[in-house]
Write an enzyme that holds these catalytic residues in place. Sequence first.
Site, PDB file in Angstrom:
ATOM      1  N   ASN A  36      53.892  32.122 -12.613  1.00 42.28           N
ATOM      2  CA  ASN A  36      54.458  31.333 -13.833  1.00 42.28           C
ATOM      3  C   ASN A  36      53.965  29.763 -13.750  1.00 42.28           C
ATOM      4  OD1 ASN A  36      56.825  33.423 -13.078  1.00 42.28           O
ATOM      5  ND2 ASN A  36      56.233  33.388 -15.049  1.00 42.28           N
ATOM      6  N   ASP A  45      65.154  31.385  -8.260  1.00 45.45           N
ATOM      7  CA  ASP A  45      64.843  30.233  -9.277  1.00 45.45           C
ATOM      8  C   ASP A  45      66.358  30.231 -10.196  1.00 45.45           C
ATOM      9  OD1 ASP A  45      63.710  28.097 -10.560  1.00 45.45           O
ATOM     10  OD2 ASP A  45      62.490  29.148 -11.703  1.00 45.45           O
ATOM     11  N   LEU A  80      60.821  29.310 -20.613  1.00 48.47           N
ATOM     12  CA  LEU A  80      61.782  29.864 -19.744  1.00 48.47           C
ATOM     13  C   LEU A  80      62.209  28.875 -18.838  1.00 48.47           C
ATOM     14  CD1 LEU A  80      59.849  33.002 -18.293  1.00 48.47           C
ATOM     15  CD2 LEU A  80      61.818  33.057 -19.747  1.00 48.47           C
ATOM     16  N   ALA A  81      63.595  28.947 -18.291  1.00 43.52           N
ATOM     17  CA  ALA A  81      64.170  27.700 -17.835  1.00 43.52           C
ATOM     18  C   ALA A  81      65.071  28.247 -16.599  1.00 43.52           C
ATOM     19  CB  ALA A  81      65.119  26.948 -18.847  1.00 43.52           C
TER      20      ALA A  81
HETATM   21 ZN   LIG Z   1      59.706  25.893 -11.664  1.00 43.47          ZN
END
Ligand SMILES: [Zn+2]
Length: 378
Positions: A218, A271, A304-305
């Site tokens: 990512n 994350d 994406l967060a």
């Molecule tokens: Zn990151």
Amino acid sequence: MSELVLTVEKLFDGNHFHEQQTVIVNEGRIVSIEDTASGAQPAGGNGSLAGTLVAGYIDVQVNGGGGYLFNQNPDLDTIKQIGKAHQRFGTTGWLPTLITDSLVQMQRAADAIAKARLANVPGVLGVHFEGPRLSVAKRGAHAQQFIRELSEAELELFTRTDLGKVVVTLAPETVPKEAIKQLTEKGVIVCIGHSSATYEQTSEALSAGATGFTHLFNAMSPLTSREPGVVGAALEDKESFCGLIMDGVHVHPAAAKVAFNAKPNLMLVTDAMPPVGCDDEHFELAGQQVLRQGNTLTNSEGNLAGSALDMANAVKNANQLMGLSLSQAINLATINPARFLGIDKEYGSLGVGKKASMVLLNNQCEVVASWIDGVQVV
Ligand SMILES: [Zn+2]
């Protein structure tokens, strides 16, 4: 006088599963693990607990949880609340993670970490600064306005000695090799991430001392035939560690499996964002609203967060989506991150002399109880 005597149906020590074991803990450390399958129950024991006792999970990338976001208000209370939210999912060691932000906010975060370490807030192993020196093109949900050159002030902050383990994620194409060298020589753990670096630039960063990759696949240049990019360099290198967000959204199970087969040093990270451990459907990140739909968190640009993942589900997904054995999945959440942080003598597996940071799992991999340094927290 031992402070904890625990007899469990099953125990995974990092290598093998053992039936009917009694663990004795004194001053936060395991002082004995004995086979009590046929023998008498030790005095002071509280009967045998159903389930499997494993080492506590270590998560090196946690932005939030329980409705709290570290960036929002980086103080001692926020750290405590996020830690509590994740304890329910087996996390017994973690790095509060500050994404790209102003210098003032970074300093507040560092001061809060120092306070948490001084106050022995359970599980706080250090801090992860994700940014501010990232690739603008690969910034994902990071605020562009704060992406900047590293000044003396940031370098000083990263090398503070009152923060425990310090991980810094940076894009190597944006910093001189010497900066990576300087940081790693002073004990900072440098991760490559949010980067458009070429294979060459990535390899140079590894030679300069970088030892990790932040959320593999990512926000990094992909592996292609003539330009292997950051992903190719990560998969080729055997020594370095790769974080993987195994939430069924960020990484296809097949890509994750390729990484597992290539890398001895893969580790599960969450994350995690504020919705972990609470019902929040949205929150604000870097000035944008982030919406939760199922397991997906997206900001108003559609990026994406972070994730709504917790470590218990990360392990479950590694087992069920990637098809790893339970022991392989557990090791990606325990001994591998412990080795990455250089704390594997104390954490990451269960054995005599190790810290008693442990999790009791039922046979659905759900957390029934957990202990940090011998103290029960769940
Ligand atoms: Zn990151």
